[in-house]
Scaffold this motif. Structure first.
Motif, PDB file in Angstrom:
ATOM      1  N   GLU A 151       0.830  -1.211   0.000  1.00  0.00           N
ATOM      2  CA  GLU A 151       0.000   0.000   0.000  1.00  0.00           C
ATOM      3  C   GLU A 151       0.866   1.264   0.000  1.00  0.00           C
ATOM      4  OE1 GLU A 151      -0.727  -2.553   2.232  1.00  0.00           O
ATOM      5  OE2 GLU A 151      -2.434  -3.309   1.080  1.00  0.00           O
TER       6      GLU A 151
ATOM      7  N   PHE B 107     -13.623   5.984  -9.780  1.00  0.00           N
ATOM      8  CA  PHE B 107     -14.607   5.472  -8.826  1.00  0.00           C
ATOM      9  C   PHE B 107     -15.954   6.133  -9.120  1.00  0.00           C
ATOM     10  CE2 PHE B 107     -10.517   5.421  -6.377  1.00  0.00           C
ATOM     11  CZ  PHE B 107     -10.318   4.067  -6.521  1.00  0.00           C
TER      12      PHE B 107
ATOM     13  N   ALA C 152      -8.431   0.843  -7.387  1.00  0.00           N
ATOM     14  CA  ALA C 152      -8.442   0.948  -5.925  1.00  0.00           C
ATOM     15  C   ALA C 152      -7.184   0.332  -5.332  1.00  0.00           C
ATOM     16  CB  ALA C 152      -9.685   0.270  -5.362  1.00  0.00           C
ATOM     17  N   ILE C 153      -6.779  -0.803  -5.894  1.00  0.00           N
ATOM     18  CA  ILE C 153      -5.551  -1.441  -5.400  1.00  0.00           C
ATOM     19  C   ILE C 153      -4.348  -0.560  -5.729  1.00  0.00           C
ATOM     20  CG2 ILE C 153      -4.040  -3.461  -5.583  1.00  0.00           C
ATOM     21  CD1 ILE C 153      -6.538  -5.081  -6.410  1.00  0.00           C
ATOM     22  N   ALA C 154      -4.321  -0.086  -6.990  1.00  0.00           N
ATOM     23  CA  ALA C 154      -3.158   0.659  -7.455  1.00  0.00           C
ATOM     24  C   ALA C 154      -3.021   2.010  -6.770  1.00  0.00           C
ATOM     25  CB  ALA C 154      -3.237   0.844  -8.964  1.00  0.00           C
ATOM     26  N   MET C 155      -4.134   2.578  -6.266  1.00  0.00           N
ATOM     27  CA  MET C 155      -4.052   3.843  -5.539  1.00  0.00           C
ATOM     28  C   MET C 155      -3.466   3.627  -4.147  1.00  0.00           C
ATOM     29  SD  MET C 155      -5.068   6.132  -7.564  1.00  0.00           S
ATOM     30  CE  MET C 155      -4.906   5.258  -9.105  1.00  0.00           C
ATOM     31  N   GLY C 156      -3.357   2.351  -3.735  1.00  0.00           N
ATOM     32  CA  GLY C 156      -2.776   2.069  -2.429  1.00  0.00           C
ATOM     33  C   GLY C 156      -3.790   1.901  -1.319  1.00  0.00           C
ATOM     34  N   MET C 157      -5.025   1.504  -1.689  1.00  0.00           N
ATOM     35  CA  MET C 157      -6.000   1.234  -0.628  1.00  0.00           C
ATOM     36  C   MET C 157      -5.699  -0.122   0.003  1.00  0.00           C
ATOM     37  SD  MET C 157      -9.698   2.507  -1.949  1.00  0.00           S
ATOM     38  CE  MET C 157      -9.951   4.138  -2.647  1.00  0.00           C
ATOM     39  N   THR C 158      -5.880  -0.216   1.311  1.00  0.00           N
ATOM     40  CA  THR C 158      -5.722  -1.505   1.993  1.00  0.00           C
ATOM     41  C   THR C 158      -6.973  -2.349   1.701  1.00  0.00           C
ATOM     42  OG1 THR C 158      -6.834  -0.715   3.952  1.00  0.00           O
ATOM     43  CG2 THR C 158      -4.460  -0.409   3.884  1.00  0.00           C
ATOM     44  N   PRO C 159      -6.904  -3.666   1.932  1.00  0.00           N
ATOM     45  CA  PRO C 159      -8.089  -4.495   1.674  1.00  0.00           C
ATOM     46  C   PRO C 159      -9.334  -3.969   2.393  1.00  0.00           C
ATOM     47  CG  PRO C 159      -6.190  -5.893   2.042  1.00  0.00           C
ATOM     48  CD  PRO C 159      -5.739  -4.481   2.290  1.00  0.00           C
TER      49      PRO C 159
ATOM     50  N   GLN D 161      -9.960  -0.867   3.304  1.00  0.00           N
ATOM     51  CA  GLN D 161     -10.401   0.371   2.655  1.00  0.00           C
ATOM     52  C   GLN D 161     -11.127   0.078   1.355  1.00  0.00           C
ATOM     53  OE1 GLN D 161      -6.544   2.203   2.537  1.00  0.00           O
ATOM     54  NE2 GLN D 161      -6.997   3.564   4.262  1.00  0.00           N
ATOM     55  N   ARG D 162     -10.600  -0.909   0.611  1.00  0.00           N
ATOM     56  CA  ARG D 162     -11.250  -1.277  -0.651  1.00  0.00           C
ATOM     57  C   ARG D 162     -12.641  -1.780  -0.382  1.00  0.00           C
ATOM     58  NH1 ARG D 162      -6.326  -4.503  -1.816  1.00  0.00           N
ATOM     59  NH2 ARG D 162      -7.720  -6.159  -2.472  1.00  0.00           N
TER      60      ARG D 162
ATOM     61  N   ARG E 215     -14.786   1.347   1.187  1.00  0.00           N
ATOM     62  CA  ARG E 215     -14.913   2.572   0.408  1.00  0.00           C
ATOM     63  C   ARG E 215     -15.321   2.298  -1.034  1.00  0.00           C
ATOM     64  NH1 ARG E 215      -9.955   6.424   2.372  1.00  0.00           N
ATOM     65  NH2 ARG E 215     -10.124   5.938   4.583  1.00  0.00           N
TER      66      ARG E 215
END
Lengths: 268, 513
Positions: A71, A87, B108-115, B117-118, B121
């Motif tokens: 992350e 999104f 969402a993964i590539a933006m650096g969200m944690t599981p 958060q994904r 959010r």
């Protein structure tokens, strides 16, 4: 800036990336060029660990990416994908502010940064700030995608077929804006495409890939005028004239001379 | 009327409560399960398979399975509703999340969200309409199946519905059915508004919905009448009848906490100490199977239900030899004999034919069939074992003692169907009960019922007289047993508390209060 050493990635029995190594200097724009299935996207996705290599190592700023929390790594690397991947439930402002929010920026700082980026990408903030992606055209959505990738000012930007979903006219206009964007000047960029024109227009260096291996890496001129082998020559053949003409039109006299030589040599 | 309105409100609130308690549990368990199976495809098949199988179990059967585990009342009802709500919630959660655009997920993964958060959010917000559709489906199922809660003493609008069906009272059915339908429509509508809300609404809904679930769940207040030492379980029909709970209150002054329950589970529930008193039928085979005793109806509240064969007068005239043959059974079967015969068919699974033959042989009444070439008589019966046994006995007597041929039409639904079949000449005779004929067919003025009630001879005389005059039907002599309403208790508890009559029960309830 980025160093890739002996990377291999297999999916089942299929070798998508086969023992690839390369280096990218700070501020360079690299284009992975190749047909679909050549391994260019797989190679790109291993840099921000969307995929993990089977063997080999990747370093950014001398640090092995495998040692970092995924992350944190990804929040420091801009990423733009082909179908924008916006999104749908976030407003334009929220979309662009995604990474700063994850990084815990102050609200005011995020708003200011978003405003700056929207202005630079010709999305008037007062008009677009509070609407949702579905209300935008494809070209506008792609600008939002680029703004989102740039929001936290990451030193590295990865782009997977960023203009692939746009029609040809929109594509060239977005590409032109992209080239002119001052935000990108200092960035290290790796861009994946199958579009030869695009590659020649944007790249400092092009990596031509086939069957999971880099066939040739070099400046556009090197590929065009000094193809390393039959594959490069054949790959560029169809668009050879257009590419060379484009080189000449920019007033690049060394290129003119080389093109002249080239045509002369081609005569039977 | 005012009292009924209060009861309607109470039952509606109970119904909402039941629906939402089970829905809350289903969301609490189904949502995480649905999320889990999007990550573990192998588990997906198993989880959806099990939930799917649960969904196919008939609701009344599911309630039946749950009673030995959870007893009666709210617990098994909530469990059953929960199990039904599970599948739509699990399935829609996993489908909703799987339906999120892969590009959006990759971003969402590539933006650096944690599981986490994904999940919170992106996935849950985008899957929200699909998940809400599942919750809507589950809610509507729960409102519908929730009516069955009345069968196992859990209350709700089913009390009116099943009471109305049992009493053939359309207004009462509608008093339960209309609120239940409106409730389903209203909840469906409200949830559809939530389902189709925009992105901001979804985030608000995620905060408000849990509160709403808890709030609505709290509507389920366990119905406590008054301080009561014993608990009675009465059928919906018994609850609404003058010669039932209403009479127990007015004539005996009985005060006991009551729950409404189906006769299908009532006997088992009392056997397992979940109830202390039930309303049963005095010749039911389960009386013996579960070792219950009937309390003496010392104030003669329950009208007699003496069984006798009802026959068309024209058949009697056409075949005069028939009547004496049919009357051979008179006086041969008393309450305990009938209970035993019922027990043999219901619990020992012997065939009615076998039981009838054994009984006739033991009474020296059995004769092998004659040629049956004289003519045809048609026998009818209602759908329950006691009637099957009686019909078999009559068929054997007719073919053994006369030259008539017998055709049996067993399983003619209820009283009304049998009676209509007889008056329209579709059958020639069937066994009927005096009390049923009085209350379900003749509908005499209520003053007359009070006057007749309790006296078996006057009821018999009254129904016999009117059947003969108005319908051309004849009542043969009573067979001997009385299949009337009765209050029942476990033998050991009744003995321990010294309760033998209904008055004893009333007295016991009034002590120490």
């Amino acid at each position: 800036m980025i160093a890739v050493r002996n990377i291999t990635k297999t999916f089942g029995a299929h070798k998508a990336v086969d023992n690839v190594s390369f280096e990218v200097k700070e501020g360079e724009t690299i284009v992975f060029l190749g047909t679909s299935g050549c391994g260019k996207t797989t190679l790109l996705k291993m840099i921000n660990r969307l995929l993990e290599p089977n063997t080999g190592e990747i370093f950014i700023d001398g640090k092995n990416v495998a040692w970092r929390r995924p992350e944190d790594l990804r929040r420091g690397i801009g990423y733009v994908i082909q179908n924008y991947g916006l999104f749908p439930h976030y407003t334009i402002e929220e979309n662009i502010g995604t990474v700063p929010r994850l990084l815990g920026w102050e609200k005011g700082a995020i708003a200011k940064r978003v405003t700056v980026l929207m202005e630079k990408l010709q999305l008037p903030p007062e008009q677009y700030r509070s609407i949702y992606p579905a209300e935008l055209s494809g070209g506008q959505q792609q600008r939002v995608g680029i703004a989102r990738a740039l929001a936290a000012d990451p030193p590295v930007l990865l782009m997977d077929e960023p203009f692939g979903a746009l029609d040809p006219i929109t594509r060239s206009s977005v590409r032109k804006d992209f080239r002119d964007l001052d935000e990108l000047r200092a960035k290290t960029i790796i861009l994946v495409t199958h579009d030869i024109q695009e590659a020649f227009e944007l790249a400092d260096r092009i990596f031509l890939l086939d069957k999971g291996q880099i066939i040739q890496q070099g400046t556009p001129d090197e590929l065009l005028f000094r193809p390393a082998g039959d594959y490069t020559r054949q790959f560029l053949q169809e668009q050879q004239f257009q590419l060379e003409a484009a080189r000449i039109a920019t007033g690049d006299y060394p290129a003119l001379i080389r093109a002249f030589d080239h045509f002369k040599n081609k005569r039977p | 009327m005012h009292q009924q309105a209060g009861k309607l409100l109470q039952q509606t609130l109970q119904h909402i409560g039941l629906t939402f308690i089970s829905l809350s549990i289903a969301v609490l368990i189904g949502l995480p399960l649905g999320i889990y199976i999007t990550r573990n495809k192998r588990a997906a098949g198993i989880v959806l398979g099990v939930a799917g199988v649960l969904q196919t179990i008939p609701s009344i059967a599911l309630l039946g399975f749950l009673i030995p585990l959870l007893g009666i009342g709210a617990k098994p009802a909530i469990m059953a509703l929960f199990l039904y709500a599970l599948l739509p919630i699990i399935r829609n959660t996993s489908e909703g999340i799987n339906g999120v655009d892969p590009g959006v997920r990759e971003a969402a993964i590539a933006m650096g969200m944690t599981p986490a958060q994904r999940l919170f959010r992106v996935d849950l917000i985008l899957a929200f309409p699909v998940i809400m559709a599942g919750i809507r489906t589950a809610t509507v199922i729960n409102v519908g199946v929730g009516t069955l809660a009345a069968y196992i003493a859990a209350g709700g609008l089913g009390e009116f519905i099943f009471g109305g069906i049992a009493l053939n009272n359309t207004n009462m059915i509608l008093a339960g059915a209309i609120p239940a339908a409106l409730l389903a429509i209203l909840l469906d509508f409200l949830l559809s508004l939530v389902q189709h809300t925009g992105s901001r609404g979804r985030r608000i809904a995620l905060n408000v919905l849990p509160i709403a679930l808890v709030l609505f769940s709290s509507f389920y207040v366990i119905p406590i009448g008054y301080n009561s030492r014993l608990l009675a379980g009465f059928t919906p029909e018994f609850m609404g009848r003058k010669d039932g709970n209403i009479g127990l209150q007015s004539d005996y002054g009985l005060t006991i906490r009551t729950v409404v329950i189906s006769d299908a589970v009532m006997y088992k529930a009392i056997y397992e100490n979940k109830l202390d008193v039930i309303s049963g039928y005095s010749t039911d085979g389960r009386l013996k199977a579960y070792d219950l005793v009937t309390l003496t109806d010392d104030k003669r509240l329950f009208p007699p239900y003496y069984a006798a064969l009802v026959i068309r007068k024209d058949i009697q005239a056409k075949y005069p030899e028939l009547t004496p043959v049919l009357n051979k059974l008179t006086g041969k079967i008393n309450d305990s004999v009938m209970t035993l015969l019922n027990y043999r068919t219901e619990y020992l699974n012997q065939s009615p034919e076998q039981i009838a033959r054994d009984f006739l042989v033991s009474q020296h009444l059995y004769l092998p069939p004659r040629n049956g070439n004289k003519g045809l008589v048609r026998l009818g019966s209602k759908i329950f074992p006691e009637q099957y046994i009686l019909t078999e006995m009559y068929a054997m007597l007719i073919s053994g003692y006369t030259d008539l041929r017998v055709e049996s039409k067993t399983g003619l639904g209820g009283t009304k169907i049998c009676f209509d079949a007889l008056t329209y000449g579709q059958i020639d005779m069937y066994p009927e009960y005096t009390g049923t004929a009085l209350l379900a067919i003749l509908h005499p003025p209520s003053g007359l019922i009070d006057h007749l009630a309790g006296n078996k001879d006057s009821v018999y005389a009254y129904v016999r007289g009117r059947f003969g005059k108005e319908y051309g039907l004849s009542w043969l002599d009573p067979i001997g047993f009385n299949n009337a309403y009765a209050l029942m208790m476990r033998r050991n508890e009744a003995a321990q508390l010294g309760i033998q009559t209904i008055s004893d029960l009333v007295h016991y309830q009034k002590k120490d209060r």
